[in-house]
Design an enzyme around this catalytic site. Structure first.
Site, PDB file in Angstrom:
ATOM      1  N   GLU A  94     -27.838  -9.759  -4.134  1.00 35.32           N
ATOM      2  CA  GLU A  94     -27.623 -11.174  -4.454  1.00 35.32           C
ATOM      3  C   GLU A  94     -26.308 -11.450  -5.187  1.00 35.32           C
ATOM      4  OE1 GLU A  94     -31.024 -12.718  -6.527  1.00 35.32           O
ATOM      5  OE2 GLU A  94     -32.309 -12.525  -4.784  1.00 35.32           O
ATOM      6  N   GLU A 120     -36.780  -9.168  -0.608  1.00 37.13           N
ATOM      7  CA  GLU A 120     -37.527  -9.587  -1.808  1.00 37.13           C
ATOM      8  C   GLU A 120     -38.266 -10.881  -1.504  1.00 37.13           C
ATOM      9  OE1 GLU A 120     -35.343 -10.110  -5.471  1.00 37.13           O
ATOM     10  OE2 GLU A 120     -34.357  -8.162  -5.282  1.00 37.13           O
TER      11      GLU A 120
END
Ligand code: FCB
Length: 453
Positions: free
Chosen positions: A174, A362
């Site tokens: 991320e 995720e």
């Protein structure tokens, strides 16, 4: 979707080749913050100031995965989990970020990898999940272009040491979050603020993303190489022109900024003109060097955002309307529970013809778990996972490019600036005794995964 229907979800519905796993990150679980020669990371440093983290928490001990990895991997095995995504703490293997190697740090990851393989659990490594060595931050961290060289050294070391056994890799976790929260808003380590930090950090992360991919491909035969992105559906708060335009801009910033240069599409400056200010940091061959053809793209989705135009917000002119102000179901992070978001994100990324394969690396949630007669009743998490998975299945059944799903996360752990308050685990941890207890959601997953074929 009624509960009744979801309880019929079977892993086998996703097909035999669908990958199932759980995800973690080094700083959030390992502890052992100064054990066996580990150097300090920006998170070790940042948490020294108790004001930065809810309740003044830090992850010096956390889940003590550093000492308890065997227990956790055996527990994973008992829960039918056969893919484990974890990250390497850069400062554990290179205490100063570059130069001297800490053999005991490498040994730890070798032990984890070997123990996974002995249990027939496939290790998936994320190279960088936010814990930059503090020694490098002292030289400017992600804002210093030399990070491309530093990161290459770290990547090369990991590839050469673990690449004989580890064939699944992700370069970054991320980048939008570690640059946005860490170098723009200053609410994550290293706590830097403003465009002057954010813009160079962004461009250097984009360069490292591709360079990391190239190094892994060169050094590891048969590797599956990916990188991961946070993504959320972005909707206008009001159905007017200005909010709709704002939603397109925020989508460009949050969902497209890091993936598009990798795909050779450049930065999305048309929809987010502020990105024109990246220019001074871009050197002549950079936009070619930013490209890399990843074998898979990891997308990480939790929620959706609603945004409105706001003149008062400098640079961005947009405001996210908190879920708690919108009268919707939320998690303890004040993230809206909105399962269609994961479907829409799979669709959005499937629309890029350059992406070979998508994996959800995720997805998960934090709610208040109830401790009842020694068991952990987490019905909300169970419902959340089932509803989101149902949307993943919908995407899969429509033929979208989706090939795997990893739950965030295995055990409760240190949730960055929120400390230990939000629990995301399938397994509960008593942070006084470090005792692990499988939650109801974990029991459901165990059963679900017993049905893969
Ligand atoms: C993601 C992070 C992960 C965890 C979850 C809740 O943004 O990658 O480390 O904190 O959110």
């Amino acid at each position: 979707m009624k509960k009744q229907e979801e309880s019929f979800l079977k892993a086998s519905d996703f097909g035999e080749n669908f990958t199932w796993g759980v995800s973690t990150a080094a700083y959030q679980i390992e502890g052992g913050h100064d054990s066996d020669g580990k150097g300090q990371s920006i998170w070790d440093k940042y948490t020294e100031n108790p004001k930065m983290i809810q309740n003044g928490d830090n992850a010096n001990i956390s889940c003590d995965f550093y000492n308890k990895y065997k227990e956790d991997i055996l527990l994973m095995k008992s829960m039918n989990i056969d893919n484990y995504r974890f990250s390497i703490s850069w400062a554990r293997v290179l205490p100063n970020g570059v130069g001297t190697v800490n053999d005991k740090g490498l040994q730890f990851y070798n032990d984890v990898i070997n123990f996974c393989l002995a249990q027939e659990i496939t290790p998936w490594i994320t190279l960088y999940h936010w814990d930059l060595p503090h020694a490098l931050e002292q030289k400017g961290g992600w804002t210093n272009r030399t990070i491309v060289r530093w990161f290459s050294e770290f990547t090369t070391l990991c590839a050469k040491t673990f690449g004989d056994r580890v064939k699944h890799w992700m370069v970054l976790n991320e980048p939008m979050v570690f640059t946005g929260a860490g170098y723009f808003l200053g609410v994550h380590a290293p706590g830097k603020k403003g465009l002057k930090n954010f813009l160079p950090a962004t461009h250097h992360a984009v360069l490292c993303q591709a360079e990391g991919g190239r190094i892994l491909r060169k050094l590891i035969p048969n590797a599956q190489i990916g990188t991961t992105f946070s993504c959320s559906q972005i909707d206008p708060y009001r159905e007017n022109k200005r909010d709709k335009k704002t939603a397109i801009k925020v989508d460009a910033l949050l969902n497209r900024l890091f993936i598009e240069p990798t795909l050779g599409l450049g930065y999305p400056t048309n929809d987010a003109p502020i990105l024109k200010r990246l220019r001074p940091f871009i050197q002549p061959t950079d936009m070619v060097d930013c490209k890399f053809d990843f074998d898979f793209i990891g997308i990480q989705n939790y929620t959706r955002e609603k945004v409105k135009y706001n003149l008062l917000v400098p640079h961005i002119r947009a405001k996210i309307i908190k879920a708690s102000k919108r009268n919707v179901k939320t998690t303890l992070m004040d993230w809206e529970v909105y399962p269609p978001s994961i479907y829409k994100m799979i669709k959005k990324y499937s629309d890029y013809p350059q992406i070979k394969k998508i994996i959800i690396t995720e997805n998960g949630a934090t709610f208040k778990d109830k401790v009842e007669n020694g068991g952990i009743v987490d019905t909300d998490r169970l419902n959340f996972l089932q509803h989101y998975l149902n949307q993943v299945l919908k995407a899969k059944n429509e033929g979208l490019n989706i090939h795997g799903y990893f739950v965030w996360t295995f055990t409760d752990n240190f949730e960055w600036a929120e400390g230990y308050f939000p629990r995301f685990g399938l397994v509960h941890i008593d942070f006084n005794t470090l005792k692990r207890t499988i939650k109801e959601s974990g029991k459901w997953l165990t059963n679900f995964l017993s049905n893969k074929n």
